[in-house]
Write a protein that holds these residues in place. Structure first.
Motif, PDB file in Angstrom:
ATOM      1  N   PHE B 155      16.482  65.642   0.752  1.00 51.89           N
ATOM      2  CA  PHE B 155      15.488  65.842   1.600  1.00 51.89           C
ATOM      3  C   PHE B 155      13.887  65.682   1.283  1.00 51.89           C
ATOM      4  O   PHE B 155      13.279  65.193   2.162  1.00 51.89           O
ATOM      5  N   GLY B 156      13.721  65.808   0.110  1.00 45.84           N
ATOM      6  CA  GLY B 156      12.465  65.685  -0.487  1.00 45.84           C
ATOM      7  C   GLY B 156      11.998  63.986  -0.386  1.00 45.84           C
ATOM      8  O   GLY B 156      10.935  63.540   0.050  1.00 45.84           O
ATOM      9  N   ILE B 157      13.020  63.358  -0.783  1.00 42.48           N
ATOM     10  CA  ILE B 157      12.704  61.816  -1.261  1.00 42.48           C
ATOM     11  C   ILE B 157      12.376  61.140   0.311  1.00 42.48           C
ATOM     12  O   ILE B 157      11.790  60.158   0.570  1.00 42.48           O
ATOM     13  N   PRO B 158      13.406  61.481   1.459  1.00 45.69           N
ATOM     14  CA  PRO B 158      13.327  60.962   2.584  1.00 45.69           C
ATOM     15  C   PRO B 158      11.750  61.352   3.179  1.00 45.69           C
ATOM     16  O   PRO B 158      11.187  60.618   3.644  1.00 45.69           O
ATOM     17  N   LEU B 159      11.408  62.658   2.746  1.00 50.80           N
ATOM     18  CA  LEU B 159      10.220  63.272   3.427  1.00 50.80           C
ATOM     19  C   LEU B 159       9.044  62.375   2.713  1.00 50.80           C
ATOM     20  O   LEU B 159       8.068  61.731   3.446  1.00 50.80           O
ATOM     21  N   SER B 161       9.177  59.316   1.478  1.00 50.56           N
ATOM     22  CA  SER B 161       9.189  57.926   1.767  1.00 50.56           C
ATOM     23  C   SER B 161       8.918  57.656   3.129  1.00 50.56           C
ATOM     24  O   SER B 161       8.008  56.818   3.397  1.00 50.56           O
ATOM     25  N   TYR B 162       9.025  58.775   3.847  1.00 52.63           N
ATOM     26  CA  TYR B 162       8.563  58.659   5.287  1.00 52.63           C
ATOM     27  C   TYR B 162       7.048  58.679   5.404  1.00 52.63           C
ATOM     28  O   TYR B 162       6.566  57.616   6.193  1.00 52.63           O
ATOM     29  N   PHE B 163       6.454  59.559   4.929  1.00 55.98           N
ATOM     30  CA  PHE B 163       4.975  59.698   4.921  1.00 55.98           C
ATOM     31  C   PHE B 163       4.286  58.424   4.189  1.00 55.98           C
ATOM     32  O   PHE B 163       3.200  57.838   4.653  1.00 55.98           O
ATOM     33  N   ALA B 164       4.906  57.769   3.053  1.00 54.96           N
ATOM     34  CA  ALA B 164       4.628  56.902   2.442  1.00 54.96           C
ATOM     35  C   ALA B 164       4.508  55.548   3.212  1.00 54.96           C
ATOM     36  O   ALA B 164       3.558  54.756   3.385  1.00 54.96           O
ATOM     37  N   LEU B 165       5.676  55.529   4.009  1.00 59.71           N
ATOM     38  CA  LEU B 165       6.053  54.186   4.682  1.00 59.71           C
ATOM     39  C   LEU B 165       4.822  54.300   6.059  1.00 59.71           C
ATOM     40  O   LEU B 165       4.556  53.162   6.664  1.00 59.71           O
ATOM     41  N   ARG B 166       4.805  55.264   6.499  1.00 60.76           N
ATOM     42  CA  ARG B 166       3.922  55.900   7.572  1.00 60.76           C
ATOM     43  C   ARG B 166       2.476  55.232   7.001  1.00 60.76           C
ATOM     44  O   ARG B 166       1.642  54.418   7.979  1.00 60.76           O
ATOM     45  N   CYS B 167       1.974  55.628   6.178  1.00 64.84           N
ATOM     46  CA  CYS B 167       0.606  55.402   5.729  1.00 64.84           C
ATOM     47  C   CYS B 167       0.384  53.783   5.432  1.00 64.84           C
ATOM     48  O   CYS B 167      -0.469  53.329   5.460  1.00 64.84           O
ATOM     49  N   LEU B 179      15.833  58.766   8.598  1.00 63.83           N
ATOM     50  CA  LEU B 179      15.889  58.488   7.091  1.00 63.83           C
ATOM     51  C   LEU B 179      16.472  59.719   6.491  1.00 63.83           C
ATOM     52  O   LEU B 179      17.263  59.344   5.626  1.00 63.83           O
ATOM     53  N   PHE B 180      16.492  60.971   6.908  1.00 67.41           N
ATOM     54  CA  PHE B 180      16.927  61.944   6.423  1.00 67.41           C
ATOM     55  C   PHE B 180      18.612  61.692   6.609  1.00 67.41           C
ATOM     56  O   PHE B 180      19.378  62.076   5.823  1.00 67.41           O
ATOM     57  N   SER B 181      19.018  61.631   7.657  1.00 69.87           N
ATOM     58  CA  SER B 181      20.413  61.263   8.055  1.00 69.87           C
ATOM     59  C   SER B 181      20.886  60.200   6.964  1.00 69.87           C
ATOM     60  O   SER B 181      22.018  60.527   6.588  1.00 69.87           O
ATOM     61  N   LEU B 182      20.196  59.126   6.784  1.00 68.45           N
ATOM     62  CA  LEU B 182      20.768  58.023   6.172  1.00 68.45           C
ATOM     63  C   LEU B 182      20.848  58.612   4.566  1.00 68.45           C
ATOM     64  O   LEU B 182      21.849  58.364   4.149  1.00 68.45           O
TER      65      LEU B 182
END
Lengths: 199, 260
Positions: B155-159, B161-167, B179-182
């Motif tokens: 849960f933490g790493i997708p979260l 990663s998601y924000f980092a990728l977004r930024c 991402l969480f599903s994957l």
């Protein structure tokens, strides 16, 4: 904490307002006892339809006293067995029963089951009782013998006993193609508890 | 593209951003069983504009709208890391053919839970085999450790990663749920590996966890690489390095904390 409230105090029907406290407690204990009997008797849960089954209808009238009692007994039994880790084990088991039951219920609701939250928590709590019996038996047994195989057999029997009743109950609120998805967490909940008892 | 307060739950799959469905009122009953292939953004996904949506069961229901056969298919496909997408012949078979626009939370959540249980049980059996009767520790610690370590990974790493990728602006057609599903499904291979770790032998531990990490890493890599590579080279290298680093840390964590 009875789930069944009329809201009307009629002078004709006897009220529970002016009865002695002892009677109130006894009445609650009796209802807990009758529900326990339903859960423990394996012949009562064979019927597939919920509406046809008198025994399971009794469980529709949910309460949380029974699960609380059962959960406390289980936590105390296991913490006595754990020795120096007692406090940690007590809180872990207590949390596991309530949080676990809540998660299992939420999961069933999210899957589209039309199940009442507290009713399901109540049934899941009552179905822990066979595991309480096994924990008690193990505690007694450990004063005489310390055999892992015997422990395993007893807990497995209790686990099957626990799972059967609750699986039937949860399963009937879920459509056929999702039954396994709702039943797996129930199964998992009792495996978790069995493991806590074993160690 | 989407509002600030509901960026997590909105289905921002990039290409259909202009044709978001109009918000439908919540009194409408949710569909009981949608076929797996059908996209789920039929109005249910748009949360109400207050903070309360995260306490509302209905805002999570789309991610649990899934049948037993779909879950079985997804779990099995998550092990077929070598497969290619049938339509585009790309390597992102799992994201494009299996998950599609329909990520679920049921699989990741319960796969993670199963893994937590299996890891704590097997690591306990290992400890028990290696210890004398007296210095055997209680299981609670390993259970709690397994819970926070493995949930951080799933849960933490997708979260993050998601924000980092977004930024970084390096995200193409991926929302948090995908991402969480994957990540959740990538843990499937760890379950048999952790079961194998019952064997009290260091070689077996290293080997089985390594194979599981390779499977899991391969699933994440093959599905994300195409989407990440569309950005600049230095950026995409850093991102891929981050995903690989997380994988290695997860592998070492499992090995050193639970099967030392």
């Amino acid at each position: 904490m009875d789930g069944h409230m009329d809201g009307q105090i009629d002078s004709v029907t006897p009220t529970t307002l002016d009865e002695p406290v002892s009677e109130t407690i006894l009445r609650d204990l009796r209802s807990v006892y009758s529900k326990l009997r339903v859960v423990l008797a394996p012949s009562n849960v064979r019927a597939t339809s919920y509406e046809d089954n008198e025994a399971l209808k009794l469980l529709k009238d949910w309460d949380l006293w029974g699960p609380l009692l059962i959960c406390l007994i289980l936590s105390v039994l296991l913490s006595v067995d754990a020795g120096s880790h007692g406090a940690l084990v007590f809180s872990a088991v207590f949390m596991l029963v309530w949080v676990g039951a809540a998660i299992v219920t939420l999961n069933a609701q999210l899957l589209g089951g039309s199940i009442s939250f507290f009713q399901s928590v109540c049934v899941l709590g009552y179905c822990v009782f066979p595991l309480v019996i096994s924990a008690f038996v193990l505690l007694l047994l450990h004063t005489f013998v310390n055999s892992i195989i015997l422990d395993l057999v007893i807990v497995t029997l209790a686990f099957i006993w626990s799972t059967r009743a609750s699986v039937v109950f949860i399963g009937q609120f879920i459509s056929e193609e999702r039954k396994t998805l709702a039943v797996y967490p129930v199964f998992f909940f009792y495996i978790f508890l069995s493991w806590m008892i074993l160690i | 593209m989407d509002d600030e307060d509901d960026l997590l739950l909105l289905n921002d799959t990039g290409e259909n951003s202009s044709s978001l469905p109009p918000p439908v009122s919540f009194s409408e009953p949710s569909p009981m069983s949608t076929p797996a292939a059908a996209p789920l953004n039929n109005g249910l996904k748009a949360p109400p504009a207050s903070l309360c949506w995260c306490f509302d069961l209905r805002s999570y229901q789309p991610y649990f709208d899934i049948n037993t056969s779909d879950i079985k298919h997804r779990v099995l496909s998550s092990l077929h890391v070598w497969k290619r997408s049938a339509t585009t012949q790309d390597v992102d078979y799992f994201l494009s053919d299996v998950l599609g626009d329909n990520p679920d939370a049921y699989g990741p959540f319960w796969i993670t839970m199963t893994l937590v249980f299996v890891v704590s049980v097997t690591s306990n059996i290992n400890q028990w085999v290696h210890s004398t009767e007296d210095d055997f520790e209680s299981d609670i610690d390993s259970l709690l450790n397994a819970m926070w370590i493995i949930y951080t990974f799933s849960f933490g790493i997708p979260l993050i990663s998601y924000f980092a990728l977004r930024c970084l602006g390096a995200i193409q057609g991926i929302n948090f749920m995908i991402l969480f599903s994957l990540y959740g499904y990538s843990l499937t291979m760890y379950i048999p590996a952790a079961l194998l770790c019952v064997v009290p032998s260091q070689a077996v531990h290293w080997l089985s966890l390594l194979v599981a990490s390779l499977f899991s890493g391969a699933l994440i890599f093959r599905n994300l690489v195409g989407r990440v590579m569309q950005s600049e080279e230095t950026k995409s290298r850093a991102i891929l390095g981050w995903f690989a680093g997380c994988q290695i840390i997860m592998f070492l964590c499992l090995k050193l904390v639970f099967y030392a």
